[in-house]
Scaffold this active site. Structure first.
Site, short mmCIF file in Angstrom:
data_model
loop_
_atom_site.label_atom_id
_atom_site.label_comp_id
_atom_site.label_asym_id
_atom_site.label_seq_id
_atom_site.Cartn_x
_atom_site.Cartn_y
_atom_site.Cartn_z
CB ALA A 83 -13.49 6.82 31.67
CE LYS A 84 -6.10 8.27 28.60
NZ LYS A 84 -6.87 9.51 28.82
NE ARG A 85 -13.91 4.03 34.66
CZ ARG A 85 -13.65 5.25 35.09
NH1 ARG A 85 -12.49 5.81 34.79
NH2 ARG A 85 -14.51 5.93 35.81
#
Length: 290
Positions: free
Chosen positions: A105-107
């Site tokens: 999700a590369k938050r």
């Protein structure tokens, strides 16, 4: 207000569970990326029915044999709440079957927003609770502290974007820090932070880096972070299992190679999916000497 991690859900550290899964099932991570072109290649419509058929076919075919799965959250989120529901069920089913889930999700954010992202994916009992989460540190490594703290408390892990394979990444990740007496690049700084997080952990720490398998010789970087190295790029992006020792050197034993399209294109036949995953797992094991 951040919820407390309940004591009734206590997992072994992610690094411990990951090492065991890779030793038992082989060092392979299969991406689950239901983009429109892939659905079409399976003869499926780019709608919620196609998403469900694709996702559950992959889960049923591979959940019991592959060590790690990396669902790309965006490909589910584009269908709204019904797509997220498919992701929730797939995540739960994969973990029930013994697979580890790295939510891609590369938050990345600061303060309470980063804490909320962490709760969504790293709080035990959350609908999308995953074994690990990909995160972006480019608001400063310290901005990840809520995720680091919750991951450590819950037995989960993180994969921090450090040296990604996209060409645009170099303008940030290979930039030299003017304020650093050692003149390290930003990517090297992220690796150093992760080495500190993992210090003293056995068999390896739970805080890993995303490092592209397509980057060539990385001997200028210290990849010995005592943690996992998630390595996208094998298969459709051009890297091969044989490239791994050349790229990762002495750290190759901690590499988690990710293969997505090269496995997924074999669907919808479940046997063909399993065969492709098994071939890649065996080729990677042979290449890294595992």
């Amino acid at each position: 207000m951040t919820r407390e991690v309940t004591s009734e859900v206590t997992l072994e550290p992610f690094g411990t569970r990951l090492r065991r899964a890779m030793d038992e099932r082989g060092p392979l991570c299969v991406g689950i990326d239901p983009h429109a072109a892939l659905l079409d290649s399976w003869g499926l419509a780019d709608d919620i029915a196609g998403l469900e058929r694709f996702t559950y076919t992959v889960v049923e075919a591979l959940a019991g044999t592959v060590a790690v799965f990396k669902p790309q959250a965006a490909f589910f989120e584009r269908f709204g709440s019904r797509g997220v529901a498919v992701l929730e069920r797939a995540t739960a089913d994969l973990r029930t079957a013994g697979g580890l889930v790295v939510m891609d999700a590369k938050r990345g954010d600061i303060g309470s927003t980063m804490a909320a992202y962490a709760e969504a994916f790293l709080r035990p009992g959350a609908p999308l609770f995953s074994d690990a989460l990909t995160v972006s540190p480019y608001l400063g490594y310290g901005s990840l502290k809520p995720a680091v703290d919750l991951a450590r408390a819950s037995g989960a892990g993180l994969f921090v974007l450090a040296l990604t394979s996209n060409p645009e990444g170099a303008e940030v990740q290979r930039a030299v820090r003017a304020d650093d007496p050692e003149r390290r690049t930003i990517g090297a700084t992220m690796l150093a932070h992760l080495a500190e997080e993992n210090a003293g952990e056995t068999p390896m720490g739970s805080f890993g880096a995303v490092v592209g398998a397509t980057l060539g010789d990385l001997s200028a970087f210290d990849l010995g972070i005592n943690g996992p190295l998630l390595a996208p790029g094998i298969g459709a992006q051009g890297a091969t299992p044989a490239d791994l020792p050349k790229v990762f050197g002495a750290a190759v034993g901690n590499v988690v190679p990710n293969v997505s399209r090269a496995v997924l294109k074999e669907g919808p036949d479940a046997g063909a999916l399993r065969g492709a995953a098994e071939r890649y797992a065996n080729e990677i094991r042979e290449a890294v000497g595992g």
